[in-house]
Motif scaffolding. Sequence first.
Motif, PDB file in Angstrom:
ATOM      1  N   MET A 167     -25.110  14.003 -17.898  1.00 38.08           N
ATOM      2  CA  MET A 167     -25.930  14.680 -18.896  1.00 38.08           C
ATOM      3  C   MET A 167     -25.331  16.059 -19.181  1.00 38.08           C
ATOM      4  N   SER A 168     -25.208  16.435 -20.450  1.00 42.60           N
ATOM      5  CA  SER A 168     -24.610  17.718 -20.802  1.00 42.60           C
ATOM      6  C   SER A 168     -25.596  18.844 -20.557  1.00 42.60           C
ATOM      7  N   PRO A 169     -25.098  20.055 -20.254  1.00 40.20           N
ATOM      8  CA  PRO A 169     -25.982  21.199 -20.027  1.00 40.20           C
ATOM      9  C   PRO A 169     -26.810  21.475 -21.279  1.00 40.20           C
ATOM     10  N   ASN A 170     -28.105  21.731 -21.116  1.00 38.20           N
ATOM     11  CA  ASN A 170     -28.939  21.898 -22.295  1.00 38.20           C
ATOM     12  C   ASN A 170     -29.981  23.003 -22.183  1.00 38.20           C
ATOM     13  N   THR A 171     -29.970  23.770 -21.109  1.00 38.16           N
ATOM     14  CA  THR A 171     -30.926  24.859 -20.984  1.00 38.16           C
ATOM     15  C   THR A 171     -30.431  26.093 -21.735  1.00 38.16           C
ATOM     16  N   VAL A 172     -31.322  26.693 -22.517  1.00 39.56           N
ATOM     17  CA  VAL A 172     -31.020  27.940 -23.225  1.00 39.56           C
ATOM     18  C   VAL A 172     -31.529  29.092 -22.378  1.00 39.56           C
ATOM     19  N   VAL A 173     -30.641  29.996 -22.013  1.00 41.25           N
ATOM     20  CA  VAL A 173     -31.026  31.196 -21.273  1.00 41.25           C
ATOM     21  C   VAL A 173     -31.087  32.360 -22.256  1.00 41.25           C
ATOM     22  N   ILE A 174     -32.161  33.138 -22.198  1.00 44.35           N
ATOM     23  CA  ILE A 174     -32.344  34.274 -23.099  1.00 44.35           C
ATOM     24  C   ILE A 174     -32.554  35.529 -22.270  1.00 44.35           C
ATOM     25  N   PHE A 175     -31.665  36.502 -22.469  1.00 41.27           N
ATOM     26  CA  PHE A 175     -31.840  37.824 -21.879  1.00 41.27           C
ATOM     27  C   PHE A 175     -32.356  38.747 -22.972  1.00 41.27           C
ATOM     28  N   ALA A 176     -33.609  39.178 -22.837  1.00 43.03           N
ATOM     29  CA  ALA A 176     -34.226  40.016 -23.859  1.00 43.03           C
ATOM     30  C   ALA A 176     -35.351  40.821 -23.235  1.00 43.03           C
ATOM     31  N   GLN A 177     -35.726  41.895 -23.900  1.00 41.04           N
ATOM     32  CA  GLN A 177     -36.845  42.686 -23.424  1.00 41.04           C
ATOM     33  C   GLN A 177     -38.141  41.895 -23.592  1.00 41.04           C
ATOM     34  N   GLU A 178     -39.122  42.221 -22.783  1.00 39.03           N
ATOM     35  CA  GLU A 178     -40.349  41.428 -22.741  1.00 39.03           C
ATOM     36  C   GLU A 178     -41.130  41.477 -24.051  1.00 39.03           C
ATOM     37  N   ALA A 179     -41.139  42.615 -24.711  1.00 41.95           N
ATOM     38  CA  ALA A 179     -41.839  42.753 -25.989  1.00 41.95           C
ATOM     39  C   ALA A 179     -40.832  42.607 -27.126  1.00 41.95           C
ATOM     40  N   ALA A 183     -40.865  40.212 -30.550  1.00 44.91           N
ATOM     41  CA  ALA A 183     -41.509  39.162 -31.343  1.00 44.91           C
ATOM     42  C   ALA A 183     -40.533  38.132 -31.909  1.00 44.91           C
ATOM     43  N   PRO A 184     -39.363  38.531 -32.438  1.00 47.28           N
ATOM     44  CA  PRO A 184     -38.424  37.515 -32.923  1.00 47.28           C
ATOM     45  C   PRO A 184     -37.973  36.546 -31.825  1.00 47.28           C
ATOM     46  N   VAL A 185     -37.791  37.048 -30.610  1.00 47.27           N
ATOM     47  CA  VAL A 185     -37.432  36.167 -29.497  1.00 47.27           C
ATOM     48  C   VAL A 185     -38.587  35.210 -29.198  1.00 47.27           C
ATOM     49  N   ASP A 186     -39.815  35.720 -29.241  1.00 49.17           N
ATOM     50  CA  ASP A 186     -40.975  34.858 -29.043  1.00 49.17           C
ATOM     51  C   ASP A 186     -40.953  33.690 -30.032  1.00 49.17           C
TER      52      ASP A 186
END
Length: 326
Positions: free
Chosen positions: A1-13, A15-18
């Motif tokens: 199975m190919s890697p499929n997890t998206v890791v996001i490094f972002a500040q907690e607040a 909204a666009p990341v949300d």
Amino acid sequence: MSPNTVVIFAQEADAPVDAVVRMLTKRDVAVFRVDTSWFPDQLVLDAHLDDTGRWAGAMRTKHRGVDLADIGSIWYRDPAAFRFPAGLTEVERAYAHREARLGFGGVLAALPVLWMNHPNRAADAVFKPLQLVTAAASGLSVQPTMVTNSPDAAARFAAEQGVDNTICKSFGPNTITEGGALKVAFTRRLTDTDLAGMGSVASTATQMQRWVDKAHEARVVVVGEQMFTILINAGSAASHVDWRADFEALTYRLVDTPPQVADGVRTYMKMLGLAYAALDFAIEKDTDRWVFLESNSSGQYGWLEAQTGAPITAAIADLLTGGDRS
């Protein structure tokens, strides 16, 4: 199975990341979202170099984790700085920060995943003098610009361009907090009074540039191979000089990117190794010439998407779930 997890490094607040996380969740994509400020107290890295010469192991918080081998892409969106225990001395804190950057950051940088953007590429791309020469080499128009700490050189440049045709602007973020008050350094056109008081130029590096007699401005948001161009029309004197000075006076319109500009932007992105950037242009009033001003590899786009309907969130979700590991 190919890697499929998206890791996001972002500040907690953020909204666009949300919004991106919600879209990825609807697509049944695994997401591991953290902030680098969680390291080392709330975020643990457990990595080892395996027999294949790659880093294996995991990142985890108190509630969840991700195997490094399962990561398909990483969105590095201006996360906060590492946060260390309060008891450290200033010297110990500096040492801890260096070790975290080179160790934690070094393992991440070595992962064979799609980055938006790789932190090393983003770190290079933040330098505006580099941006200008890269834009020029990419076929984009740029304005005569001076970088100096010499009051005499600054006065000479302003005289050559015409004082009212010269602007001064920051190299980095234009806000500082001093004495509990937020201070903002907007781009400003010089006056004769400024020309007579150039002594402050000697205190640090100063950027001066020829003013563009502009009809309007544009922000070009690039996500992988997709490009979204939004015209920004200023409705006040302050926003005409720097649109950040009066958001209430702005109107927006989603437009096609002129082919020559699009070609230059693609070359610019390739030269700096970026998968995402928000590039700002001024469109000259009489010639319709698009003049490159600057670029931000973590540039904001959320309010532009809301104003115009540009599907930037979907484009980011597409890129993060469709990238290869080359």
